[in-house]
Design a protein around this motif. Structure first.
Motif, PDB file in Angstrom:
ATOM      1  N   SER A  81       0.869  -1.170   0.000  1.00  0.00           N
ATOM      2  CA  SER A  81       0.000   0.000   0.000  1.00  0.00           C
ATOM      3  C   SER A  81       0.908   1.223   0.000  1.00  0.00           C
ATOM      4  O   SER A  81       2.125   1.091   0.190  1.00  0.00           O
ATOM      5  CB  SER A  81      -0.916   0.004   1.233  1.00  0.00           C
ATOM      6  OG  SER A  81      -0.195   0.441   2.368  1.00  0.00           O
ATOM      7  N   PRO A  82       0.368   2.397  -0.175  1.00  0.00           N
ATOM      8  CA  PRO A  82       1.222   3.594  -0.117  1.00  0.00           C
ATOM      9  C   PRO A  82       1.856   3.802   1.267  1.00  0.00           C
ATOM     10  O   PRO A  82       2.765   4.589   1.411  1.00  0.00           O
ATOM     11  CB  PRO A  82       0.264   4.740  -0.439  1.00  0.00           C
ATOM     12  CG  PRO A  82      -0.897   4.122  -1.118  1.00  0.00           C
ATOM     13  CD  PRO A  82      -0.993   2.726  -0.588  1.00  0.00           C
ATOM     14  N   ARG A  83       1.387   3.063   2.260  1.00  0.00           N
ATOM     15  CA  ARG A  83       1.872   3.248   3.624  1.00  0.00           C
ATOM     16  C   ARG A  83       2.783   2.119   4.121  1.00  0.00           C
ATOM     17  O   ARG A  83       3.272   2.169   5.241  1.00  0.00           O
ATOM     18  CB  ARG A  83       0.686   3.403   4.561  1.00  0.00           C
ATOM     19  CG  ARG A  83      -0.158   4.638   4.248  1.00  0.00           C
ATOM     20  CD  ARG A  83      -1.356   4.722   5.157  1.00  0.00           C
ATOM     21  NE  ARG A  83      -0.963   4.703   6.559  1.00  0.00           N
ATOM     22  CZ  ARG A  83      -0.910   5.768   7.335  1.00  0.00           C
ATOM     23  NH1 ARG A  83      -1.236   6.939   6.860  1.00  0.00           N
ATOM     24  NH2 ARG A  83      -0.563   5.655   8.602  1.00  0.00           N
ATOM     25  N   ASN A  84       2.994   1.066   3.304  1.00  0.00           N
ATOM     26  CA  ASN A  84       3.797  -0.081   3.737  1.00  0.00           C
ATOM     27  C   ASN A  84       4.798  -0.459   2.650  1.00  0.00           C
ATOM     28  O   ASN A  84       4.436  -0.575   1.487  1.00  0.00           O
ATOM     29  CB  ASN A  84       2.905  -1.291   4.035  1.00  0.00           C
ATOM     30  CG  ASN A  84       1.909  -1.003   5.137  1.00  0.00           C
ATOM     31  OD1 ASN A  84       2.251  -0.449   6.167  1.00  0.00           O
ATOM     32  ND2 ASN A  84       0.662  -1.373   4.906  1.00  0.00           N
ATOM     33  N   VAL A  85       6.042  -0.718   3.055  1.00  0.00           N
ATOM     34  CA  VAL A  85       7.076  -1.107   2.097  1.00  0.00           C
ATOM     35  C   VAL A  85       8.155  -1.897   2.849  1.00  0.00           C
ATOM     36  O   VAL A  85       8.376  -1.690   4.040  1.00  0.00           O
ATOM     37  CB  VAL A  85       7.685   0.133   1.400  1.00  0.00           C
ATOM     38  CG1 VAL A  85       8.417   1.028   2.403  1.00  0.00           C
ATOM     39  CG2 VAL A  85       8.602  -0.266   0.267  1.00  0.00           C
ATOM     40  N   THR A  86       8.798  -2.810   2.138  1.00  0.00           N
ATOM     41  CA  THR A  86       9.959  -3.521   2.668  1.00  0.00           C
ATOM     42  C   THR A  86      11.195  -2.982   1.968  1.00  0.00           C
ATOM     43  O   THR A  86      11.257  -2.974   0.743  1.00  0.00           O
ATOM     44  CB  THR A  86       9.845  -5.038   2.426  1.00  0.00           C
ATOM     45  OG1 THR A  86       8.685  -5.522   3.110  1.00  0.00           O
ATOM     46  CG2 THR A  86      11.079  -5.767   2.933  1.00  0.00           C
ATOM     47  N   VAL A  87      12.149  -2.512   2.749  1.00  0.00           N
ATOM     48  CA  VAL A  87      13.419  -2.030   2.200  1.00  0.00           C
ATOM     49  C   VAL A  87      14.456  -3.112   2.488  1.00  0.00           C
ATOM     50  O   VAL A  87      14.582  -3.581   3.621  1.00  0.00           O
ATOM     51  CB  VAL A  87      13.832  -0.690   2.852  1.00  0.00           C
ATOM     52  CG1 VAL A  87      15.160  -0.211   2.281  1.00  0.00           C
ATOM     53  CG2 VAL A  87      12.743   0.354   2.658  1.00  0.00           C
TER      54      VAL A  87
END
Length: 132
Positions: A81-87
């Motif tokens: 979502s625009p609010r969750n990401v894995t770096v």
């Protein structure tokens, strides 16, 4: 009394196993060999006389460490979502054991001067950022 020899002992700070060497009194320099890189050691030198060990102990802490390079190949994945990401990133090349990473990230609110800066720590080569 006259110094008959020196006792040199060394061990890593996280283990009780102590290595010992007896050095003749006329030796003015002793090299502790085969130390592991990026490890902290306690090295103790004690003078010995015919009456026993001297009262003086000199404790030396030595570290052969390097500052690792920054992680490489940083990428974002699992954008759910625009609010969750894995770096994620590739571990840096180093002779030392990397014990963890500090990830700093900054969010800018669109059409506003609001800025939010956060920090998280991880022991693995990725971090899930949520509720951005």
């Amino acid at each position: 009394g006259i110094i008959t020899n020196y006792i040199v002992t060394w061990n890593t700070t996280d283990e009780d196993n102590v290595t010992e060497a007896i050095v003749e009194a006329n030796i003015t320099e002793y090299t502790v060999k085969d130390l592991e890189p990026c490890t902290t050691y306690n090295i103790t030198l004690r003078a010995a006389t015919c009456k026993g060990y001297g009262d003086q102990e000199v404790n030396v802490t030595t570290t052969d460490a390097e500052i690792p390079a920054s992680p490489q190949s940083v990428s974002c994945r699992n954008v759910t979502s625009p609010r969750n990401v894995t770096v994620s990133w590739q571990k840096p090349t180093t002779k030392c054991v990397v014990r963890g990473y500090t990830v700093n990230y900054t969010g800018y609110v669109q059409w506003s001067d609001d800025v939010e800066t956060n920090t998280t720590e991880t022991e693995v080569a990725y971090v899930d950022l949520t509720n951005l």
